[in-house]
Design a protein around this motif. Structure first.
Motif, mmCIF file in Angstrom:
data_model
loop_
_atom_site.group_PDB
_atom_site.id
_atom_site.type_symbol
_atom_site.label_atom_id
_atom_site.label_comp_id
_atom_site.label_asym_id
_atom_site.label_seq_id
_atom_site.Cartn_x
_atom_site.Cartn_y
_atom_site.Cartn_z
ATOM 1 N N MET A 47 92.156 64.812 23.885
ATOM 2 C CA MET A 47 91.532 65.956 24.543
ATOM 3 C C MET A 47 91.837 67.235 23.762
ATOM 4 N N LEU A 48 90.825 68.055 23.556
ATOM 5 C CA LEU A 48 90.979 69.281 22.795
ATOM 6 C C LEU A 48 91.421 70.425 23.699
ATOM 7 N N ASP A 49 92.056 71.418 23.083
ATOM 8 C CA ASP A 49 92.384 72.609 23.854
ATOM 9 C C ASP A 49 91.106 73.401 24.088
ATOM 10 N N PRO A 50 91.060 74.259 25.123
ATOM 11 C CA PRO A 50 89.811 74.954 25.464
ATOM 12 C C PRO A 50 89.281 75.850 24.357
ATOM 13 N N VAL A 51 90.151 76.431 23.540
ATOM 14 C CA VAL A 51 89.687 77.297 22.455
ATOM 15 C C VAL A 51 88.943 76.474 21.404
ATOM 16 N N SER A 52 89.561 75.382 20.955
ATOM 17 C CA SER A 52 88.927 74.547 19.921
ATOM 18 C C SER A 52 87.640 73.924 20.425
ATOM 19 N N ALA A 53 87.671 73.392 21.660
ATOM 20 C CA ALA A 53 86.484 72.742 22.214
ATOM 21 C C ALA A 53 85.347 73.743 22.401
ATOM 22 N N SER A 54 85.674 74.943 22.854
ATOM 23 C CA SER A 54 84.638 75.964 23.054
ATOM 24 C C SER A 54 84.034 76.401 21.727
ATOM 25 N N ARG A 55 84.885 76.562 20.723
ATOM 26 C CA ARG A 55 84.377 76.952 19.413
ATOM 27 C C ARG A 55 83.490 75.859 18.817
ATOM 28 N N LEU A 56 83.906 74.611 18.957
ATOM 29 C CA LEU A 56 83.097 73.511 18.440
ATOM 30 C C LEU A 56 81.771 73.401 19.185
ATOM 31 N N GLN A 57 81.806 73.593 20.492
ATOM 32 C CA GLN A 57 80.574 73.516 21.273
ATOM 33 C C GLN A 57 79.606 74.622 20.872
ATOM 34 N N PHE A 58 80.107 75.837 20.727
ATOM 35 C CA PHE A 58 79.234 76.936 20.338
ATOM 36 C C PHE A 58 78.708 76.730 18.926
ATOM 37 N N ALA A 59 79.563 76.202 18.049
ATOM 38 C CA ALA A 59 79.116 75.917 16.678
ATOM 39 C C ALA A 59 78.010 74.866 16.684
ATOM 40 N N LEU A 60 78.198 73.806 17.467
ATOM 41 C CA LEU A 60 77.194 72.743 17.542
ATOM 42 C C LEU A 60 75.861 73.284 18.048
ATOM 43 N N THR A 89 89.005 85.546 18.550
ATOM 44 C CA THR A 89 88.243 84.485 19.200
ATOM 45 C C THR A 89 89.066 83.800 20.283
ATOM 46 N N SER A 90 90.332 83.567 20.005
ATOM 47 C CA SER A 90 91.194 82.904 20.993
ATOM 48 C C SER A 90 91.347 83.725 22.263
ATOM 49 N N GLU A 91 91.207 85.056 22.148
ATOM 50 C CA GLU A 91 91.325 85.935 23.307
ATOM 51 C C GLU A 91 90.012 86.076 24.065
ATOM 52 N N GLY A 92 88.927 85.580 23.486
ATOM 53 C CA GLY A 92 87.626 85.716 24.125
ATOM 54 C C GLY A 92 87.216 84.529 24.959
ATOM 55 N N VAL A 93 87.988 83.435 24.926
ATOM 56 C CA VAL A 93 87.654 82.224 25.680
ATOM 57 C C VAL A 93 87.927 82.444 27.166
ATOM 58 N N SER A 94 87.122 81.814 27.997
ATOM 59 C CA SER A 94 87.270 81.940 29.453
ATOM 60 C C SER A 94 88.667 81.538 29.892
ATOM 61 N N ALA A 95 89.292 82.388 30.693
ATOM 62 C CA ALA A 95 90.679 82.157 31.092
ATOM 63 C C ALA A 95 90.843 80.918 31.970
ATOM 64 N N GLY A 96 89.894 80.631 32.846
ATOM 65 C CA GLY A 96 90.033 79.505 33.769
ATOM 66 C C GLY A 96 89.523 78.187 33.241
ATOM 67 N N LEU A 97 89.135 78.149 31.977
ATOM 68 C CA LEU A 97 88.571 76.927 31.406
ATOM 69 C C LEU A 97 89.689 75.998 30.948
ATOM 70 N N SER A 98 89.661 74.764 31.425
ATOM 71 C CA SER A 98 90.678 73.787 31.025
ATOM 72 C C SER A 98 90.222 73.012 29.800
ATOM 73 N N GLY A 99 91.167 72.389 29.114
ATOM 74 C CA GLY A 99 90.847 71.578 27.955
ATOM 75 C C GLY A 99 89.965 70.401 28.310
ATOM 76 N N LEU A 100 90.198 69.793 29.490
ATOM 77 C CA LEU A 100 89.399 68.646 29.926
ATOM 78 C C LEU A 100 87.955 69.059 30.155
ATOM 79 N N GLU A 101 87.761 70.167 30.847
ATOM 80 C CA GLU A 101 86.401 70.650 31.107
ATOM 81 C C GLU A 101 85.670 70.957 29.803
ATOM 82 N N ALA A 102 86.333 71.645 28.897
ATOM 83 C CA ALA A 102 85.701 72.018 27.639
ATOM 84 C C ALA A 102 85.369 70.794 26.794
ATOM 85 N N THR A 103 86.255 69.796 26.804
ATOM 86 C CA THR A 103 86.022 68.586 26.013
ATOM 87 C C THR A 103 84.869 67.773 26.570
ATOM 88 N N ILE A 104 84.813 67.646 27.894
ATOM 89 C CA ILE A 104 83.726 66.885 28.522
ATOM 90 C C ILE A 104 82.374 67.523 28.221
#
Length: 473
Positions: A1-14, A409-424
């Motif tokens: 499972m990815l951390d929310p910052v990495s998963a969010s960045r990868l999702q936005f990149a994709l 970028t790490s400071e711009g990620v949603s505060a309540g977003l979990s790694g599980l949610e972002a990875t899914i």
């Protein structure tokens, strides 16, 4: 499972990597369609009606898919990057809202007339619809690039605290929206879009000429269509390919002046140095050099002092500040460095390809040079590829900042977003966007295989003979 910052960045990149394909196609096709429509109205040659109708189909499909994927990107600012939206909403939201209310509505309003109204609208109204659709497409780019360029070179703002959150207050709209990066990004992006579509058109036409055996004396309706397509594409390539290289050179100097850390990553300069070579083609001397490239340790084809010349505007002895001199962490250098090399190499190849085709045209061998046709076929998607790696340089090179010098970028990620949610959601987006891209590819292939539409009730000539069918049949 990815951390929310990495998963969010990868999702936005994709989502961005997939989405950008469709605006490139629609923005690049817009000036062609305006020209085809004008020639269709003013000329009796049926080939221009064929060109307009054929390429309008691809434009319409690109517009629809681009709209869907673009809306998703805007939602991600709230779902994955809520902290960024809170900080920059006052400044960032304005251009995005204007893009929707002005550019998208203009384009969407007249698109129905342009796609379905040729038989019902007057020539004047139909020409207006073509221009309005093209203008709306390019205005969308204006406002999107206004927002993105401000993130690269923020101006016209003040920082404040509201309810405990850092926020950007807009104090000078002209300075913010006419920031120094915008004109560079707009010219480079729009020229790249037209260049990419010209390459795509040339590749498709060259394929039909090469596989179908369409020679200069072939009088078939389809043959004339593909010959005309190839010639128009070559004319555009002869203008846009050199312009992209010349403008890219000046753009690189602007990046050095405004984002020196990004420029150092583009050239893999860690220690401050002068007479830094510009590697057009580079090979790592070890596996470590592939993931951690350094300008002095690479083997390749380079211009001595070229990077210094690019940075200074003409001095090969100019000094480039190394990455080790900056207080913030460095961008992912390997991604930025190799992406920049790929973009530059593609740019020079486009120039060579354009002049090669122009020379063959002058010598009367344009339709007989199978090697040129194959080169166009192989290069048909390279323009879009160059746009992709160019945006990777732009966005990854800015890291760790989402707003240069203001917010990481790490400071711009949603505060309540979990790694599980972002990875899914990341996995879900991979599946959905892969399917969407496959469907788009299938539809465009079907349009291309069907060939140009018949005119005056005549069946379109087959560019590529069906297997097992002879002339006698």
């Amino acid at each position: 499972m990815l951390d929310p910052v990495s998963a969010s960045r990868l999702q936005f990149a994709l989502t961005t990597i997939v989405h950008i394909i469709f605006p490139v196609m629609s923005m690049g096709l817009a000036p062609f369609l305006i020209y085809f429509t004008w020639k269709d109205i003013r000329s009796d040659a049926p080939v221009y009606e064929q060109l307009r109708r054929f390429w309008t189909k691809i434009f319409a499909v690109s517009f629809v898919v681009g709209t869907v994927t673009g809306i998703v990107l805007e939602f991600e600012f709230g779902t994955n990057f809520a902290a960024f939206s809170t900080t920059a909403g006052e400044l960032f939201g304005g251009p995005l809202a204007t893009e929707g209310m002005m550019a998208f509505m203009l384009e969407a309003t007249f698109l129905g007339v342009f796609v379905f109204g040729r038989e019902k609208a007057s020539d004047a109204l139909y020409m207006v619809s073509a221009v309005a659709v093209g203008l709306g497409t390019w205005l969308s780019a204006v406002w999107i690039l206004v927002a993105n360029s401000w993130m690269q070179t923020p101006r016209g703002y003040e920082l404040a605290r509201e309810s405990g959150h850092l926020v950007v207050l807009l104090v000078d709209p002209i300075a913010a929206y006419a920031n120094p990066r915008f004109p560079w990004m707009f010219v480079h992006m729009q020229n790249a879009a037209v260049l990419s579509v010209a390459l795509f058109m040339a590749g498709v036409a060259a394929y039909h000429i090469w596989r179908g055996g369409i020679g200069a004396d072939d009088g078939g309706q389809s043959a004339e269509f593909w010959r005309k397509t190839l010639k128009i594409a070559i004319v555009v390539l002869l203008v846009t390919a050199p312009l992209q290289v010349i403008h890219g050179d000046a753009y690189g100097r602007h990046v050095y002046e405004t984002q020196p850390q990004k420029f150092a990553a583009m050239e893999a300069v860690w220690e401050t140095d002068s007479y830094v070579p510009e590697y057009i083609f580079a090979i790592p001397t070890s596996l470590d050099d592939l993931t951690d490239p350094r300008a002095k340790e690479l083997f390749g084809i380079g211009i001595p002092g070229g990077a210094s010349w690019l940075a200074s505007g003409g001095d090969p002895q100019a000094q480039i500040t190394g990455l080790n001199e900056f207080e913030t962490e460095s961008p992912p250098v390997a991604i930025v460095f190799w992406s920049f090399r790929l973009m530059v190499a593609a740019g020079f190849w486009f120039v060579l390809l354009a002049f090669w085709a122009g020379y063959r045209w002058l010598t009367g061998e344009l339709y007989d040079d199978d090697l040129l046709h194959k080169a166009f076929v192989v290069s048909s998607l390279l323009g879009i590829f160059a746009v992709e790696v160019g945006w990777i340089v732009t966005e990854v090179g800015r890291q760790p900042w989402v707003i240069q010098g203001v917010l990481k970028t790490s400071e711009g990620v949603s505060a309540g977003l979990s790694g599980l949610e972002a990875t899914i959601t990341l996995v879900g987006f991979v599946v959905v966007y892969t399917g969407l891209l496959a469907l788009y590819t299938y539809v465009v292939q079907r349009i291309i295989r069907n060939g140009p539409p018949a005119i005056d009730g005549a069946e379109p000539a087959q560019s590529t003979p069906s297997e097992g069918v002879t002339v006698d049949d």
